[in-house]
Design a protein around this motif. Structure first.
Motif, short mmCIF file in Angstrom:
data_model
loop_
_atom_site.label_atom_id
_atom_site.label_comp_id
_atom_site.label_asym_id
_atom_site.label_seq_id
_atom_site.Cartn_x
_atom_site.Cartn_y
_atom_site.Cartn_z
N ARG A 105 -7.77 9.96 -3.06
CA ARG A 105 -8.46 10.40 -1.86
C ARG A 105 -9.67 11.26 -2.25
O ARG A 105 -10.76 11.13 -1.69
CB ARG A 105 -7.51 11.18 -0.97
CG ARG A 105 -6.85 10.29 0.09
CD ARG A 105 -6.05 11.13 1.10
NE ARG A 105 -4.63 10.91 0.86
CZ ARG A 105 -3.92 9.99 1.53
NH1 ARG A 105 -4.47 9.24 2.44
NH2 ARG A 105 -2.65 9.84 1.25
N ASP A 149 -6.40 7.12 7.00
CA ASP A 149 -7.28 6.47 6.03
C ASP A 149 -6.57 5.28 5.39
O ASP A 149 -7.19 4.29 5.07
CB ASP A 149 -7.77 7.47 4.98
CG ASP A 149 -6.63 8.15 4.26
OD1 ASP A 149 -5.50 8.14 4.79
OD2 ASP A 149 -6.86 8.71 3.16
N ALA A 150 -5.25 5.37 5.25
CA ALA A 150 -4.50 4.24 4.70
C ALA A 150 -4.60 3.04 5.64
O ALA A 150 -4.81 1.92 5.20
CB ALA A 150 -3.04 4.63 4.50
N CYS A 167 2.00 -2.22 4.43
CA CYS A 167 1.82 -0.78 4.30
C CYS A 167 3.16 -0.07 4.25
O CYS A 167 4.09 -0.45 4.96
CB CYS A 167 1.03 -0.22 5.49
SG CYS A 167 -0.70 -0.64 5.44
N LEU A 217 -2.52 5.19 -2.95
CA LEU A 217 -3.46 6.10 -2.32
C LEU A 217 -2.79 7.47 -2.25
O LEU A 217 -1.86 7.67 -1.47
CB LEU A 217 -3.80 5.59 -0.91
CG LEU A 217 -4.77 6.44 -0.10
CD1 LEU A 217 -6.13 6.52 -0.77
CD2 LEU A 217 -4.90 5.87 1.30
N ASP A 235 1.23 5.22 0.04
CA ASP A 235 0.44 6.27 0.67
C ASP A 235 1.19 7.58 0.50
O ASP A 235 2.13 7.87 1.24
CB ASP A 235 0.25 5.89 2.15
CG ASP A 235 -0.35 7.02 2.95
OD1 ASP A 235 -1.03 7.88 2.36
OD2 ASP A 235 -0.13 7.04 4.18
N ALA A 250 -1.77 9.03 7.74
CA ALA A 250 -1.98 7.69 7.23
C ALA A 250 -3.24 7.03 7.78
O ALA A 250 -3.45 5.85 7.60
CB ALA A 250 -0.78 6.82 7.54
N LEU A 288 0.83 -1.21 0.00
CA LEU A 288 0.00 0.00 0.00
C LEU A 288 0.87 1.26 0.00
O LEU A 288 1.57 1.55 0.96
CB LEU A 288 -0.93 0.00 1.21
CG LEU A 288 -1.89 1.19 1.30
CD1 LEU A 288 -2.78 1.27 0.06
CD2 LEU A 288 -2.74 1.09 2.56
N VAL A 301 -8.95 3.84 -4.86
CA VAL A 301 -7.51 3.53 -4.85
C VAL A 301 -7.11 3.10 -6.25
O VAL A 301 -7.96 2.68 -7.04
CB VAL A 301 -7.18 2.40 -3.85
CG1 VAL A 301 -7.44 2.84 -2.42
CG2 VAL A 301 -7.94 1.14 -4.18
#
Length: 428
Positions: free
Chosen positions: A394, A347-348, A364, A389, A336, A345, A334, A399
RNA sequence: GUGAGCGUAGCUCAGUCGGCAGAGCUCCGGAUUGUGAUUCCGGCGGUCGUGGGUUCGAUCCCCAUCGCUCACCCCA
């Protein structure tokens, strides 16, 4: 670094993450194969009273004489780290009545300890997988554990293993005693040709002379009498019945009349799975075992026939067709970007948790970094997908899913992202 | 327990017949501000295992010590 760095104890190895995946794979195969033959796991303690090993393995063996990690417990009783697990399994079975009027098929796997000088394929803490079948007179059970062993190696994809078998004569020891006498007689007549080691063994443990690695001894050994010529009718019949069962099951083997075992408790048929592979150095056995009909009685239980084997897991792992992958790669990485370095982070984190709930492994990005940097880390993680992301995503509440091995990237909702990644994820 | 070989950067290893310590990989940063296996540039990182000795000077020579590796014995 001022003080000298701490180091592991000699001969005791760390299994690092890169290797751990291989161990997990082997352990999985152990459970699967053992269960497939109706064997159940037993976990005796790593520490037993020293007297147990002395009685089971033999007072005069090297293992007991100089290789055990022994210490005095408070109160003075001598305890030892187990150098092998058969003694503990038998003790536990007797103590808890597992063998009372019935048979027991057991398996174990775990660390053993022997204070030898380490070398390739031999360590002070090493691991063994083994089975013990207690309560059957055989030879059908002997054949069963050999089939189990052969399947284990096949399932691991290990090739080039040779099964060698021999017999030491049955529990009464009649054949063995007769053979021993014939062998000692022969060796004494040829004493001039024996090397120093063999002369020492001649008195201590004459059968082991046959095991000599000294090429100069080959001639004397070749001319020695063979146990197969000294078997009484019952032992002869047992051994040939076992060979017949192996033939019927299409298990390949060779009879090696010079095969003997180091531990005192063996009686009857014995065997070894051996390799010529260079990757074990001077070692060639990966699995060895046999029958030990007298052990239960020796340990104070009611007489019970038994057969089993032990495999050296370090040796097996060294042989196992190396790759199983470098270790568990996540399904997706992921990325970010924005919202400050690591600060925004939240929301990540929530998105990653949602995807994990759906059954995916998500790694992540940590520690911020530009898109380029994060993409690089995504690549290195081995993940099949990058999930991006950033500001655009956002704003759209979506995504971007990018396949790392080529193909179009798509900007989608989280549910769709999960679907895309799952559809590509395939396990055998 | 016995014998042999080896200890230089996180990893793999060069090196000096004694004269300021090197490379590749990894890691970090950069090559016009949303995209990773290539390429290029820059950077971090070593009391040369440790302690003595010889020397103007030792990573190099000598001694000791510790550690690792391989082999013997024995064993999975």
């Amino acid at each position: 670094m001022n003080a000298a760095p701490m180091q592991a104890v000699r001969g005791m190895n760390d299994v690092l993450p890169a290797e751990a995946a291989r161990w997990q794979f082997v352990e999985g195969v152990i459970r699967e194969v053992a269960a497939g033959y109706g064997y159940r796991e037993i976990r005796p303690p790593l520490v037993e009273k020293s007297a147990l090993f002395c009685a089971a393995i033999g007072e005069a063996t090297d293992i007991v004489e100089k290789e055990m990690y022994s210490f005095a417990d408070r109160g003075g009783e001598s305890l030892s780290l187990r150098p092998e697990a058969t003694a503990g399994c038998m003790r536990a079975g007797i103590e808890h009545g597992l063998f009372h009027n019935r048979g027991a098929r057991l398996w174990y796997a775990g660390p053993m300890f022997r204070r030898e000088r380490p070398q390739k394929g031999r360590y002070r803490q090493f691991h063994q997988f083994g089975v013990e079948a207690v309560g059957w007179r055989g030879p059908d059970i002997d054949a069963e554990i050999l089939l189990l062993g052969a399947r284990f190696f096949r399932r691991l994809g290990i090739r080039g293993l040779r099964l060698e078998i021999n017999t030491l004569g049955g529990a009464g020891g009649e054949s063995r005693a007769r053979y021993r006498a014939a062998l000692v007689d022969y060796l004494q007549k040829n004493q001039a040709d024996l090397d120093e080691d063999s002369r020492r063994r001649l008195h201590k443990n004459p059968l082991r002379v046959l095991d000599s690695k000294n090429p100069a001894m080959a001639g004397v050994i070749a001319g020695a009498p063979q146990i197969t010529d000294c078997l009484n009718a019952a032992d002869e019949e047992f051994f040939s019945a076992l060979r017949g069962l192996l033939d019927a099951a299409a298990v390949a083997y060779t009879v090696n009349p010079r095969l003997v075992r180091g531990l005192d408790y063996y009686t009857g048929p014995v065997f070894e799975f051996v390799t010529d592979s260079e990757s074990l150095g001077a070692q060639n056995a990966v699995c060895a075992g046999g029958r030990y009909d007298g052990l239960a009685e020796t340990l104070g239980g009611r007489p019970a026939p038994a057969a089993g084997f032990a495999c050296g897991l370090e040796r097996i792992i060294a042989l196992a067709a190396a790759e199983g992958g470098g270790g568990a790669a996540p399904d997706a990485y992921l990325i970010d970007v924005g919202e400050g370095d690591g600060g925004g982070a939240s929301d990540a984190l929530a998105i990653a948790e949602t995807m994990r709930d759906a059954g995916l492994a998500i790694q992540c990005n940590r520690g911020g970094g530009a898109m380029k940097k994060q993409m690089k880390r995504a690549h290195r993680s081995g993940a099949a997908f990058a999930v991006i992301l950033a500001a655009d995503e956002r704003a759209a509440g979506k995504v971007t899913v990018k396949p790392m091995h080529g193909g179009e990237q798509r900007t989608v909702g989280i549910k769709d992202a999960v679907q895309i990644i799952k559809s590509e994820k395939q396990w055998p």
